[in-house]
Design an enzyme around this catalytic site. Sequence first.
Site, short mmCIF file in Angstrom:
data_model
loop_
_atom_site.label_atom_id
_atom_site.label_comp_id
_atom_site.label_asym_id
_atom_site.label_seq_id
_atom_site.Cartn_x
_atom_site.Cartn_y
_atom_site.Cartn_z
N HIS A 1 -4.43 -9.36 51.39
CA HIS A 1 -5.39 -10.34 50.87
C HIS A 1 -5.75 -11.33 51.97
O HIS A 1 -4.89 -11.91 52.61
CB HIS A 1 -4.76 -11.07 49.68
CG HIS A 1 -5.65 -12.08 49.06
ND1 HIS A 1 -5.18 -13.25 48.54
CD2 HIS A 1 -6.99 -12.10 48.87
CE1 HIS A 1 -6.18 -13.95 48.05
NE2 HIS A 1 -7.29 -13.27 48.24
N ASP B 1 -12.68 -10.39 48.34
CA ASP B 1 -11.94 -11.61 48.00
C ASP B 1 -12.81 -12.54 47.15
O ASP B 1 -13.82 -13.06 47.63
CB ASP B 1 -11.51 -12.31 49.29
CG ASP B 1 -10.53 -13.44 49.05
OD1 ASP B 1 -10.41 -13.92 47.90
OD2 ASP B 1 -9.87 -13.84 50.02
N TYR C 1 -19.05 -12.42 66.37
CA TYR C 1 -18.15 -11.80 67.36
C TYR C 1 -16.76 -12.43 67.28
O TYR C 1 -15.75 -11.72 67.34
CB TYR C 1 -18.69 -11.97 68.78
CG TYR C 1 -19.92 -11.17 69.12
CD1 TYR C 1 -20.23 -9.98 68.46
CD2 TYR C 1 -20.77 -11.59 70.12
CE1 TYR C 1 -21.36 -9.25 68.79
CE2 TYR C 1 -21.91 -10.86 70.46
CZ TYR C 1 -22.20 -9.71 69.79
OH TYR C 1 -23.31 -8.98 70.11
#
Length: 151
Positions: free
Chosen positions: A22, A69, A118
């Site tokens: 998670h 999530d 990035y």
Amino acid sequence: MLKGIHPLLNADVLFALRAMGHGDDLIICDTNFPADSVARQTRLGKLLRIDNTTAAEVAQAVLSVYPLDSFVDDAAARMEIVGKPDEVPPVQAEVQKAVDAAEGKSWPMIGVERYAFYERAKQAYAVIQTGERRFYGCFAFRKGVVPPDAG
């Protein structure tokens, strides 16, 4: 072959998805993304590949087994177009449809500036490079939980 598992999900990808917990991030990227060098900096430390596919096909396959999530606003993210952060090109619209279908509701992806993306990718658990040749086919998905009563 396994029943109920999307055939694009190879053993290396399934291993990584299962190992993630998670809050871990997964990056799905296009062929132009600096995937190998970024992947070496991730928790997994190596690049995963699902070649000859679009970003949307890989997102659909991954999201068939990967919960997003629900505790954060940035669980689904897309790399913004430089100079046009609000523009959503077709490749991103296709992945948005895959996200919405997997979640069974509208789940808008947030935009992340290119260099910030990035940096997020370097902190991710893993990177999957697709065969996507269109620009800005780069996405981040934060892993959620599977409740005890889920099938």
